[in-house]
Design an enzyme around this catalytic site. Structure first.
Site, short mmCIF file in Angstrom:
data_model
loop_
_atom_site.label_atom_id
_atom_site.label_comp_id
_atom_site.label_asym_id
_atom_site.label_seq_id
_atom_site.Cartn_x
_atom_site.Cartn_y
_atom_site.Cartn_z
N THR A 39 8.64 103.33 -0.96
CA THR A 39 8.85 103.71 0.46
C THR A 39 8.21 104.93 0.77
O THR A 39 7.56 105.22 1.70
CB THR A 39 10.31 103.85 0.94
OG1 THR A 39 10.93 102.57 0.75
CG2 THR A 39 10.49 104.09 2.32
N ILE A 64 10.81 96.63 -3.25
CA ILE A 64 10.51 98.15 -3.05
C ILE A 64 11.55 98.94 -3.28
O ILE A 64 12.62 98.64 -2.94
CB ILE A 64 9.85 98.11 -1.52
CG1 ILE A 64 9.21 99.69 -1.57
CG2 ILE A 64 10.97 98.08 -0.52
CD1 ILE A 64 8.52 99.49 -0.06
N CYS A 65 11.37 100.26 -3.66
CA CYS A 65 12.60 101.16 -3.67
C CYS A 65 11.73 102.44 -3.01
O CYS A 65 11.01 102.50 -2.32
CB CYS A 65 13.13 101.33 -5.00
SG CYS A 65 11.86 102.13 -6.27
N ARG A 66 12.25 103.50 -3.45
CA ARG A 66 11.84 104.96 -3.00
C ARG A 66 10.62 105.25 -3.58
O ARG A 66 9.39 105.41 -2.90
CB ARG A 66 12.81 106.17 -3.31
CG ARG A 66 12.20 107.37 -2.92
CD ARG A 66 13.23 108.57 -3.41
NE ARG A 66 13.10 108.71 -4.97
CZ ARG A 66 12.48 109.43 -5.51
NH1 ARG A 66 11.42 110.16 -4.90
NH2 ARG A 66 12.62 109.52 -6.99
N GLY A 78 8.98 103.28 -6.89
CA GLY A 78 8.59 102.20 -7.45
C GLY A 78 9.25 102.04 -9.06
O GLY A 78 9.03 100.88 -9.62
#
Length: 107
Positions: free
Chosen positions: A90, A62-64, A66
């Protein structure tokens, strides 16, 4: 390379069952808000830290939003790790109302 992906609702179900979640955002982003109990490996460090990740289970990345997690998942898959991207990242996790942590991680 096609990277498999799931949404945040599926991640919530998998996380409740003990799935490994890796957050590839920068440290300051992680302090602001994060999925509880994530492993933190910034995107730039993924190649150097790939050995820290399990190779006998699926890893959800996961990141901010995708994009970075998709790059990380593609790299991990090229190294034999079953990595899955979390679409929406996120931001989607927060918007869906799932639980979050912030501030320094607990030791």
């Amino acid at each position: 390379m096609t990277v498999p992906a799931i949404d945040v609702d599926e991640l919530a179900r998998l996380r409740a069952a003990g799935a490994t979640v890796v957050d590839v955002r920068q440290h300051d982003e992680l302090l602001e808000v994060r999925v509880p109990d994530v492993r933190h490996v910034p995107l730039a460090e993924v190649p150097d830290r790939v050995e820290e990740l399990p190779d006998d289970e699926t890893v959800y990345v996961i990141c901010r939003s995708g994009a970075r997690s998709e790059k990380a998942a593609a790299y991990l898959r090229s190294r034999g790790i079953d990595a899955v991207n979390v679409t929406g990242g996120t931001q989607a996790w927060v918007e869906a109302g799932h639980p979050t942590d912030s501030g320094p991680a607990q030791a």
